[in-house]
Scaffold this motif. Structure first.
Motif, PDB file in Angstrom:
ATOM      1  N   GLY A 227      23.340  44.926  13.493  1.00  0.00           N
ATOM      2  CA  GLY A 227      24.404  44.810  12.511  1.00  0.00           C
ATOM      3  C   GLY A 227      23.938  43.985  11.329  1.00  0.00           C
ATOM      4  N   LEU A 309      29.544  38.613  14.264  1.00  0.00           N
ATOM      5  CA  LEU A 309      28.714  39.685  14.814  1.00  0.00           C
ATOM      6  C   LEU A 309      28.436  39.425  16.299  1.00  0.00           C
ATOM      7  CD1 LEU A 309      25.517  41.166  13.170  1.00  0.00           C
ATOM      8  CD2 LEU A 309      25.429  40.347  15.514  1.00  0.00           C
ATOM      9  N   TRP A 348      32.512  46.073  15.198  1.00  0.00           N
ATOM     10  CA  TRP A 348      31.708  45.450  14.156  1.00  0.00           C
ATOM     11  C   TRP A 348      32.236  45.826  12.773  1.00  0.00           C
ATOM     12  CZ3 TRP A 348      25.848  46.057  15.799  1.00  0.00           C
ATOM     13  CH2 TRP A 348      25.450  44.887  16.477  1.00  0.00           C
TER      14      TRP A 348
END
Length: 387
Positions: A227, A309, A348
């Motif tokens: 991410g 995250l 996310w």
């Protein structure tokens, strides 16, 4: 000399060992990912060296001098030691080696393309290392030089330390060997000093204390997900800042280095034995070590987006951590195969983290000559070890 030679080098993600690996002999685990820098070398007649990049709106023409490569009149000299610094250093290092070995030089154009940026912004995948490795190999292979995998790495590191001797070189190792790699760094300042005293050939051939590179098998029951935090970070600035922090002195520093070594050793054992829970535990430990270092130094490693995250990934059953120096860039999550990757991506995205579709590349076999692939239209197909 080949008429045209194209070489690729992948980006990287740090799995464990950040900051500690800056110390000679301390280990880290790094993984190469299927985003590439592509460098093509072709013959040219109207300048010594021409460099073009998709990050620039024009080519830069350079000439050889006793001080190294310098911009021709009318060219921006700042580009030579700025945006193009690692490409220029790779060229200078290869050509110094050839000169020391009494081999000829020729005019060359290098064309650079990078998949390691988002709209021109770096994402923390090791673009400087990838362009150094790709440029080193493209030019060496263009000249017909027969180099082992380790020699290509050593030349890339010698080129890199002339720009900045701070980074460990773990990203260069990932770009060279690919796959999952255990890495221990040599003393880069000592390499730079030796290079200045004795030249490239001597530095290339002598033993490098503390350097160790060990390819590792991939996990079979874990998928690596990536991410992006939404903001770039400067590894160079964070590394330089760390040395000035009171929390990076004395006993706290020694404790961090020792704890990090134990964590990386545990992760290596888990990878060799394909122990899913052991690797998840090691990644969680690596995150806690970075969090502790951040608390002790106030360096800004774990930003609010990177914290989100990790927390979101943990809620989906993954072990997660910042990847690299932190302060922005990317984080990673190792997700067991029986958990939902789609759920992780959705959560996310809802948390403001951008999922980045990446896979770990396959490792490469050692060899002593240029690869057969010459000027292909596309980079290698990803051969991911993780789902």
């Amino acid at each position: 000399m080949a008429a045209r030679t194209t070489r690729y080098a992948p980006g990287k993600l740090m799995v464990a060992g950040e900051y500690a690996v800056l110390e000679p002999g301390r280990p880290a685990i790094v993984a190469a990912v299927d985003r590439y820098v592509t460098v093509t070398a072709t013959a040219v007649e109207d300048a010594d060296i021409v460099i073009g990049s998709d990050l620039l709106d024009h080519e830069v023409r350079l000439r050889r001098s006793r001080q190294g490569l310098e911009a021709l009149p009318g060219q921006d000299p700042a580009l030579v030691r700025g945006v193009l610094a690692y490409v220029v250093s790779a060229v200078e290092t290869i050509e110094q080696l050839r000169t020391e070995r009494r081999l000829g030089l020729a005019p060359v154009r290098l064309s650079v393309r990078s998949d390691l940026h988002r709209a021109g912004v770096k994402t923390g995948l090791g673009s400087s290392a990838a362009v150094t490795v790709a440029s080193t190999r493209a030019l060496a292979d263009h000249y017909g030089m027969r180099l082992s995998t380790e020699d290509r790495f050593r030349l890339a590191l010698l080129a890199a330390v002339q720009v900045d001797a701070g980074p460990s070189g773990a990203d260069l190792a990932a770009a060279t060997w690919q796959g999952w790699v255990s890495y221990r760094s040599p003393d880069r300042q000592a390499l730079l000093n030796d290079l200045h005293r004795h030249g490239v050939a001597h530095s290339l051939e002598r033993p490098w204390a503390d350097l160790a590179v060990l390819p590792l098998p991939p996990p079979t029951e874990l998928a690596l997900h990536v991410g992006w935090s939404g903001s770039p970070a400067s590894t160079t600035a964070l590394v330089a800042d760390l040395a000035t922090r009171p929390g990076w002195q004395g006993a706290p520093r020694t404790r961090f280095l020792d704890d990090s070594e134990q964590c990386v050793s545990a992760a290596e054992r888990a990878l060799r034995r394909d122990e899913t829970e052991g690797l998840l535990d090691a990644v969680r430990t690596a995150r806690s070590l970075l969090t502790r270092l951040d608390a002790e130094t106030s360096l800004g490693i774990v930003t609010a987006p990177l914290h989100r995250l990790c927390e979101v990934a943990e809620s989906c059953g993954a072990a997660a951590k910042p990847s690299g120096a932190g302060g922005g860039d990317c984080g990673i999550a190792l997700l067991p195969a029986h958990h939902s990757a789609e759920l992780l991506r959705r959560r996310w995205t809802a948390a403001g983290i951008t999922p980045v579709p990446l896979r770990v590349t396959a490792g490469v076999a050692d060899d002593t000559g240029p690869e057969a692939r010459i000027d292909p239209d596309v980079p290698p197909s990803p051969r991911g070890h993780t789902r």
